[in-house]
Design a protein around this motif. Structure first.
Motif, PDB file in Angstrom:
ATOM      1  N   ALA A  26      -2.097  -3.572 -13.195  1.00  0.00           N
ATOM      2  CA  ALA A  26      -1.721  -2.480 -14.262  1.00  0.00           C
ATOM      3  C   ALA A  26      -1.190  -1.275 -13.833  1.00  0.00           C
ATOM      4  O   ALA A  26       0.026  -0.733 -14.370  1.00  0.00           O
ATOM      5  CB  ALA A  26      -3.062  -2.081 -14.976  1.00  0.00           C
ATOM      6  N   PHE A  27      -1.655  -0.868 -12.634  1.00  0.00           N
ATOM      7  CA  PHE A  27      -1.045   0.432 -11.937  1.00  0.00           C
ATOM      8  C   PHE A  27       0.435  -0.001 -11.629  1.00  0.00           C
ATOM      9  O   PHE A  27       1.366   0.813 -11.919  1.00  0.00           O
ATOM     10  CB  PHE A  27      -1.941   0.796 -10.523  1.00  0.00           C
ATOM     11  CG  PHE A  27      -1.123   1.847 -10.137  1.00  0.00           C
ATOM     12  CD1 PHE A  27      -1.119   3.313 -10.677  1.00  0.00           C
ATOM     13  CD2 PHE A  27      -0.568   1.809  -8.984  1.00  0.00           C
ATOM     14  CE1 PHE A  27      -0.404   4.150 -10.006  1.00  0.00           C
ATOM     15  CE2 PHE A  27      -0.115   2.858  -8.293  1.00  0.00           C
ATOM     16  CZ  PHE A  27      -0.051   3.827  -8.780  1.00  0.00           C
ATOM     17  N   PHE A  28       0.848  -0.762 -10.783  1.00  0.00           N
ATOM     18  CA  PHE A  28       2.220  -1.195 -10.438  1.00  0.00           C
ATOM     19  C   PHE A  28       3.086  -1.332 -11.401  1.00  0.00           C
ATOM     20  O   PHE A  28       4.222  -1.080 -11.708  1.00  0.00           O
ATOM     21  CB  PHE A  28       2.251  -2.494  -9.762  1.00  0.00           C
ATOM     22  CG  PHE A  28       1.852  -2.188  -8.296  1.00  0.00           C
ATOM     23  CD1 PHE A  28       2.829  -1.441  -7.244  1.00  0.00           C
ATOM     24  CD2 PHE A  28       0.720  -2.806  -7.446  1.00  0.00           C
ATOM     25  CE1 PHE A  28       2.323  -1.475  -5.938  1.00  0.00           C
ATOM     26  CE2 PHE A  28       0.357  -2.612  -6.342  1.00  0.00           C
ATOM     27  CZ  PHE A  28       1.250  -1.586  -5.573  1.00  0.00           C
ATOM     28  N   ARG A  29       2.536  -1.869 -12.729  1.00  0.00           N
ATOM     29  CA  ARG A  29       3.372  -1.967 -13.765  1.00  0.00           C
ATOM     30  C   ARG A  29       3.612  -0.729 -14.644  1.00  0.00           C
ATOM     31  O   ARG A  29       4.635  -0.622 -15.215  1.00  0.00           O
ATOM     32  CB  ARG A  29       2.606  -2.997 -14.974  1.00  0.00           C
ATOM     33  CG  ARG A  29       3.518  -4.189 -14.951  1.00  0.00           C
ATOM     34  CD  ARG A  29       3.215  -5.004 -16.142  1.00  0.00           C
ATOM     35  NE  ARG A  29       4.182  -4.607 -17.197  1.00  0.00           N
ATOM     36  CZ  ARG A  29       3.767  -4.147 -18.287  1.00  0.00           C
ATOM     37  NH1 ARG A  29       2.469  -4.619 -19.027  1.00  0.00           N
ATOM     38  NH2 ARG A  29       4.660  -3.912 -19.504  1.00  0.00           N
ATOM     39  N   SER A  30       2.619   0.271 -14.589  1.00  0.00           N
ATOM     40  CA  SER A  30       2.740   1.233 -15.661  1.00  0.00           C
ATOM     41  C   SER A  30       3.039   2.520 -14.987  1.00  0.00           C
ATOM     42  O   SER A  30       3.137   3.469 -15.400  1.00  0.00           O
ATOM     43  CB  SER A  30       1.498   1.316 -16.368  1.00  0.00           C
ATOM     44  OG  SER A  30       0.276   1.675 -15.365  1.00  0.00           O
TER      45      SER A  30
ATOM     46  N   GLY B 212       0.861  -1.208   0.021  1.00  0.00           N
ATOM     47  CA  GLY B 212       0.064   0.147  -0.064  1.00  0.00           C
ATOM     48  C   GLY B 212       0.789   1.150  -0.051  1.00  0.00           C
ATOM     49  O   GLY B 212       0.347   2.248  -0.778  1.00  0.00           O
ATOM     50  N   ALA B 213       1.843   1.115   0.846  1.00  0.00           N
ATOM     51  CA  ALA B 213       2.891   2.291   0.766  1.00  0.00           C
ATOM     52  C   ALA B 213       3.695   2.332  -0.628  1.00  0.00           C
ATOM     53  O   ALA B 213       4.036   3.496  -1.211  1.00  0.00           O
ATOM     54  CB  ALA B 213       3.989   2.156   1.876  1.00  0.00           C
ATOM     55  N   GLN B 214       3.718   1.240  -1.099  1.00  0.00           N
ATOM     56  CA  GLN B 214       4.348   1.386  -2.517  1.00  0.00           C
ATOM     57  C   GLN B 214       3.501   2.050  -3.686  1.00  0.00           C
ATOM     58  O   GLN B 214       3.976   2.634  -4.386  1.00  0.00           O
ATOM     59  CB  GLN B 214       4.853   0.244  -2.945  1.00  0.00           C
ATOM     60  CG  GLN B 214       5.887  -0.110  -4.230  1.00  0.00           C
ATOM     61  CD  GLN B 214       5.962  -1.618  -4.604  1.00  0.00           C
ATOM     62  OE1 GLN B 214       5.781  -2.440  -3.892  1.00  0.00           O
ATOM     63  NE2 GLN B 214       6.696  -1.603  -5.531  1.00  0.00           N
ATOM     64  N   TRP B 215       2.210   1.742  -3.494  1.00  0.00           N
ATOM     65  CA  TRP B 215       1.465   2.377  -4.431  1.00  0.00           C
ATOM     66  C   TRP B 215       1.343   3.899  -4.088  1.00  0.00           C
ATOM     67  O   TRP B 215       1.103   4.509  -5.011  1.00  0.00           O
ATOM     68  CB  TRP B 215      -0.140   1.831  -3.837  1.00  0.00           C
ATOM     69  CG  TRP B 215      -1.343   2.262  -4.322  1.00  0.00           C
ATOM     70  CD1 TRP B 215      -1.946   3.502  -4.168  1.00  0.00           C
ATOM     71  CD2 TRP B 215      -2.255   1.549  -5.253  1.00  0.00           C
ATOM     72  NE1 TRP B 215      -3.138   3.799  -4.929  1.00  0.00           N
ATOM     73  CE2 TRP B 215      -3.260   2.461  -5.621  1.00  0.00           C
ATOM     74  CE3 TRP B 215      -2.401   0.535  -5.896  1.00  0.00           C
ATOM     75  CZ2 TRP B 215      -4.381   2.301  -6.546  1.00  0.00           C
ATOM     76  CZ3 TRP B 215      -3.378   0.047  -6.749  1.00  0.00           C
ATOM     77  CH2 TRP B 215      -4.277   1.021  -6.787  1.00  0.00           C
TER      78      TRP B 215
ATOM     79  N   LEU C 249       4.220   5.325  -5.501  1.00  0.00           N
ATOM     80  CA  LEU C 249       4.286   5.531  -6.964  1.00  0.00           C
ATOM     81  C   LEU C 249       3.215   6.677  -7.398  1.00  0.00           C
ATOM     82  O   LEU C 249       3.168   7.176  -8.564  1.00  0.00           O
ATOM     83  CB  LEU C 249       3.697   4.084  -7.652  1.00  0.00           C
ATOM     84  CG  LEU C 249       4.869   3.007  -7.486  1.00  0.00           C
ATOM     85  CD1 LEU C 249       4.551   1.841  -7.888  1.00  0.00           C
ATOM     86  CD2 LEU C 249       5.916   3.508  -8.336  1.00  0.00           C
ATOM     87  N   MET C 250       2.057   6.742  -6.743  1.00  0.00           N
ATOM     88  CA  MET C 250       1.017   7.623  -7.163  1.00  0.00           C
ATOM     89  C   MET C 250       1.494   8.888  -6.684  1.00  0.00           C
ATOM     90  O   MET C 250       1.331   9.975  -7.462  1.00  0.00           O
ATOM     91  CB  MET C 250      -0.086   7.335  -6.379  1.00  0.00           C
ATOM     92  CG  MET C 250      -1.359   8.226  -6.786  1.00  0.00           C
ATOM     93  SD  MET C 250      -2.818   7.558  -6.096  1.00  0.00           S
ATOM     94  CE  MET C 250      -3.542   6.739  -7.462  1.00  0.00           C
TER      95      MET C 250
END
Lengths: 234, 234
Positions: free
Chosen positions: B121-125, A179-182, A185-186
């Motif tokens: 898809a999100f983690f990849r892109s 979740g933290a990686q998400w 990335l966001m």
């Protein structure tokens, strides 16, 4: 051909193995950014200014290349996390903390910046058959097993409550990490809040053996860990 | 050619649009299982027993096909989640709960079983440029915005504490969801524990407006929600 063969016997293996390592390392850089499916022999040949046939000579197939890339990624991940933990002989709840802490460190500062390689790969390949998806699932399973084993050991040494379901706890810690990686990335933000969340979760698992004030902040937690590492018989 | 052209004018547009929908729906089934990169025009042509050139006529490019597939996945996700919420006019903390609840329901029982399409898809892109990765990030951003808006509204209606950082809370809820998806993909288990975890987290955000006993279990929570929906002036 005979001459070339002779040369190959003399210094070929080393040079060949160096080239191979170089190709795999570059391929991993690409795969970490764009996924394994971005790895075409054609693209690698172009970026390395090698011939396609030369590359094929090193790997035989795209699948073997992908497998070598995964193995390198796995080695980088586990050595980044485990080397400092084994070197310091970390055990108990500290080992659980360190596994999560170094996972985040790898994701932020490791050789694959953004470090989301296995998260994306796992979500993508979880339902696909074949040797490459299996290899990805094995890495992810190994990572979960590391967490579960550390939690079990901490439970045995009475730092984590006997009622804790270690598999559950591993999934919960993993949720905080991905979740933290998400969020990273966001939004580009770092893992400061994730480290606090991991610590809060450890507090909910810990026995009275760990003083409650240790869990007040990541700072107090680190001070507590540093302090307890000083041998008691000095 | 003229005859075919005439036929096309008479009933072509409808038939063409039906074919297009069929192709996109099949492509989404493949993409949900194997990722967008598994979508080649060649493969689709084979599975649909169409000619490659016929497929190209419908989409023009692989990118346009991918874009149509993403749009269909987005529609399916958001309509599955939002339709029942809007129909029942859910607001406040109940809306936050329902967003998470229907997200899990979509993942378990929606048209894309396993429903991990946008997570993978999100983690990849996340770090790739281009229109398709941008489209994926937009869906994910829309999802987070839905959560944030519901949390803000619940805070305004005094069901969530004024001190709650809604962006943080949305990331925390999202962590539980994608972590549960990870566990589902790894072990095949359902979202029973994830629903309890979402409820525990809502308890930590709620004001005294919500009676504490409502949070005891998913069962008590549902009973509480059902009860409060009965108009008070009856």
């Amino acid at each position: 051909v005979t001459k070339k063969g002779a040369t190959k016997t003399a210094r070929g293996p080393t040079k060949g193995s160096e080239t191979r390592q170089l190709v795999v390392a570059l391929a991993l850089q690409i795969a970490a950014r764009e996924g394994l499916s971005a790895l075409s022999i054609g693209r690698l040949a172009k970026e390395l200014r090698m011939s396609k046939s030369g590359l094929f000579l090193h790997f035989g197939s795209k699948e073997k290349l992908e497998s070598a890339v995964l193995e390198l990624a796995r080695l980088q991940l586990f050595s980044h996390i485990l080397k400092p933990i084994e070197a310091a002989g970390l055990q108990g709840i500290e080992r659980v903390w360190a596994l999560c802490d170094f996972w985040m460190d790898f994701s932020e500062h490791g050789p694959l910046r953004g470090g989301y390689f296995f998260t994306g790969a796992f979500f993508r390949s979880a339902k696909i058959n074949g040797p490459i998806p299996r290899q990805i699932r094995r890495v992810v399973r190994d990572w979960m097993d590391l967490l579960v084993e550390a939690l079990k050991q901490a439970r045995r040494s009475d730092e984590i409550r006997p009622s804790v379901d270690t598999e559950e706890a591993a999934f919960d810690l993993n949720s905080i990490l991905i979740g933290a990686q998400w969020a990273l990335l966001m939004t580009g933000r770092d893992y400061t809040k994730a480290r606090s969340a991991i610590l809060s979760h450890l507090r909910s698992l810990a026995t009275d053996e760990i003083p409650d004030r240790a869990f007040e902040s990541v700072k107090t937690w680190k001070a507590y860990l540093k302090n307890r590492r000083v041998p008691a018989d000095r």
